[in-house]
Design an enzyme around this catalytic site. Structure first.
Site, PDB file in Angstrom:
ATOM      1  CG  HIS A   1      -2.144  -0.761   1.151  1.00 38.23           C
ATOM      2  ND1 HIS A   1      -2.591  -1.325  -0.024  1.00 38.23           N
ATOM      3  CD2 HIS A   1      -3.078  -1.079   2.090  1.00 38.23           C
ATOM      4  CE1 HIS A   1      -3.740  -1.952   0.196  1.00 38.23           C
ATOM      5  NE2 HIS A   1      -4.051  -1.826   1.474  1.00 38.23           N
TER       6      HIS A   1
ATOM      7  CE1 TYR B   1     -10.168   0.718  13.314  1.00 38.41           C
ATOM      8  CE2 TYR B   1     -10.198  -1.215  11.902  1.00 38.41           C
ATOM      9  CZ  TYR B   1     -10.460  -0.625  13.122  1.00 38.41           C
ATOM     10  OH  TYR B   1     -11.010  -1.368  14.139  1.00 38.41           O
ATOM     11  CD  GLU B   2      -4.683  -1.162   5.168  1.00 36.25           C
ATOM     12  OE1 GLU B   2      -3.526  -1.295   5.563  1.00 36.25           O
ATOM     13  OE2 GLU B   2      -5.264  -1.994   4.472  1.00 36.25           O
ATOM     14  CB  SER B   3      -9.776   3.427   5.272  1.00 39.38           C
ATOM     15  OG  SER B   3     -10.151   3.479   6.639  1.00 39.38           O
ATOM     16  N   GLY B   4      -7.414   5.679   6.442  1.00 40.18           N
ATOM     17  CA  GLY B   4      -7.169   7.089   6.727  1.00 40.18           C
ATOM     18  C   GLY B   4      -7.888   7.600   7.956  1.00 40.18           C
TER      19      GLY B   4
END
Lengths: 284, 264
Positions: free
Chosen positions: A104, B52-55
């Site tokens: 990512h 969370y890696e979604s921001g």
């Protein structure tokens, strides 16, 4: 300057067989309607780019529209693996696809480099990770100031990026809210861009620091309410988690998959998305 | 089930949740780590920062998200940033104290494979890939791992190094120029493991109530090392159990109906 047109026209004018295309969305705002229109128009040999290919890329791969996949996480989040992708990679059905796999961090940096007009991205990554051994596009550079060795990946520069957003105003300025993902970078990195929106309004009523793509930075805008389903549009409708769970069974069998695609994609229209999200509409 | 009985999965989630401190900034992996992190937040660590890696930074979901980008995460977050900002400023910038990961396949040194089973070019099973894990493993201050034990998951040799733990052990991380601690804790459904201070091999330091050495070994693909002073993991408290069961019930109701609580 962004032009308003139907989704059918936008795909016909901006996506060609053989293109490198990104249908971006990080769980939120995934442009399902655009990808379905690409399948209806028989587009083939695509190099698809996306950080998190999920159900809609499983559909494109299973229908044989894809030559190569550039990605960092391919799964049906919280549900399982992508069965059509697996069938292609493990069994060559309907044909084998080429894989270019990153992390990512690498993809996010590479999109940002593309948007910034740089040839590559440098970042601190891939230490001890084996992807660097199987992907020749993962290299390294030495910092000219400190001597630190950093990972490097080529900028992502799609021929065309498709995204879905909440709304556009009548000048074509686009507002993206909620989990904004990497869509701004993906649009600015691409030669052309197509944005489907939930609605077209007189005034975006955007906060001064909101994520807005000016109309002159976008190629085409199409009004497709529900166009992200079964993904979601923050403030409009919620994620159809039941559909993501159901996909695991549909994709498990080739014939079931093909029948589903005929009924729900090939024989459907962009206008059908509005009905699919009626039960998911926000109470507000 | 009575209030004092608990399953091995509940014990795993609760034991893992206890490792997080109120002051931690935690990068949360989906699945088992997500449950553990939110139980920590709902019990002893109300101010823990979950990312969370979604921001989504500082999120406090009412139900467990199905994906890392459910609307619930954004609705309850202190702020939501773009994905490039997440990976550049917050993760690479060294602002995350703990990365909490699951694993499809793991070895005794905490190296994790989520890429392929079998050969990379001709895989027997194509797994999702690394996502954020390769850089989470090297950029977070330390790494906690949680997974259900099985011989398929805990193997002598992993098929692919998706994310680097302690490599071949000892000072392998330092030799690669990685300054962070790497895996410091693994919580399974049977035991709590910590790396040996010298060899870095994961060693059982505590077994869950009712678990024997034989049971731990039976579900592990390498010869298990046990600490000299082996402890028993404290059983879940009534509050921990009821918090977990309530969370699971809310989550199940939300995901089966299509509506995710107050999302979107």
């Amino acid at each position: 300057m962004a032009q308003f047109m139907t989704l059918s026209e936008a795909v016909a004018q901006n996506l060609n067989s053989g293109d490198t295309a990104a249908f971006e969305g990080f769980t939120h705002l995934i442009p399902h309607a655009s990808a379905h229109e690409a399948l209806r128009q028989g587009i083939k040999d695509l190099t698809l780019v996306r950080m998190t290919p999920d159900v809609v890329y499983d559909q494109l791969i299973g229908m044989g529209a894809v030559k190569k996949l550039i990605f960092s996480y391919a799964g049906n989040p919280g549900v399982g693996l992508l069965r059509r992708l697996r069938d292609s990679v493990e069994n060559g059905w309907p044909h084998a696809i080429e894989i270019e796999e990153h992390s990512h961090a690498a993809m996010a940096n590479a999109y940002e480099a593309g948007a910034a007009g740089l040839p590559f991205a440098a970042f601190r990554g891939y230490k001890g990770a084996e992807l660097a051994k199987v992907n020749p596009n993962i290299r390294s550079v030495t910092c000219p100031f400190t001597g630190e060795e950093l990972a490097a990946a080529p900028a992502i520069r799609p021929d065309v990026t498709f995204i879905h957003a909440q709304k556009a105003d009548r000048k074509g300025n686009v507002l993206i809210e909620g989990i904004v993902g990497v869509q701004k970078e993906a649009v600015l990195a691409a030669k052309r861009s197509v944005v489907t929106v939930e609605e077209i309004v007189d005034d975006l009523h955007a906060h001064p620091n909101a994520c807005v793509l000016p109309g002159w930075a976008v190629t085409a805008i199409c009004l497709v309410p529900g166009g992200a389903h079964p993904s979601y549009a923050h403030g409009y409708y919620s994620r159809d988690n039941a559909s993501y769970i159901a996909w695991d069974k549909i994709a498990a069998d080739r014939d079931t998959f093909l029948a589903w695609m005929k009924d729900n994609v090939l024989d459907a229209r962009p206008e059908d998305f509005a009905d699919r999200i009626k039960h998911l509409r926000s109470a507000a | 089930m009575s209030d004092t009985d608990f399953t091995s999965n509940e014990m795993m989630t609760i034991a893992a949740s206890r490792a997080l401190k109120n002051t931690d900034v935690c990068f949360v992996g989906i699945g088992a780590p997500s449950a553990a992190c939110n139980i920590a937040r709902l019990t002893h660590a109300p101010d823990v920062t979950l990312i969370y890696e979604s921001g989504t930074i500082g999120t406090a979901p009412q139900v467990l998200p199905l994906s890392i980008g459910d609307g619930e995460l954004c609705d309850t977050a202190v702020t939501t940033v773009s994905v490039p900002e997440m990976f550049r400023y917050w993760l690479q910038g060294g602002r995350v104290t703990v990365g909490f990961l699951g694993a499809a396949q793991i070895d005794r040194f905490g190296n994790i494979n989520t890429t392929v089973i079998g050969d990379y070019d001709q895989p027997k099973t194509r797994l999702p890939g690394g996502g954020g894990a390769p850089e989470i493993a090297s950029s977070c201050g330390e790494i906690f791992i949680t997974l259900k034990q099985s011989k398929r998951a805990m193997v002598d040799k992993i098929d692919f190094y998706t994310s680097f733990g302690h490599g071949e052990g000892g000072d392998h991380r330092q030799r690669l120029g990685i300054a962070t601690k790497g895996p410091t804790l693994m919580v399974t459904d049977l035991a709590v493991w910590k790396p040996d201070p010298v060899t870095r091999e994961f060693t059982v330091v505590s077994m869950h109530p009712g678990v024997t050495r034989e049971m731990v070994q039976a579900e592990c693909g390498w010869t298990v090392r046990f600490a000299d002073k082996l402890e028993e993991t404290p059983a879940p408290t009534g509050i921990e159990l009821s918090t977990l069961r309530d969370l699971n019930a809310r989550t199940k109701a939300a995901h089966s109906g299509g509506k995710t609580g107050e999302a979107a």
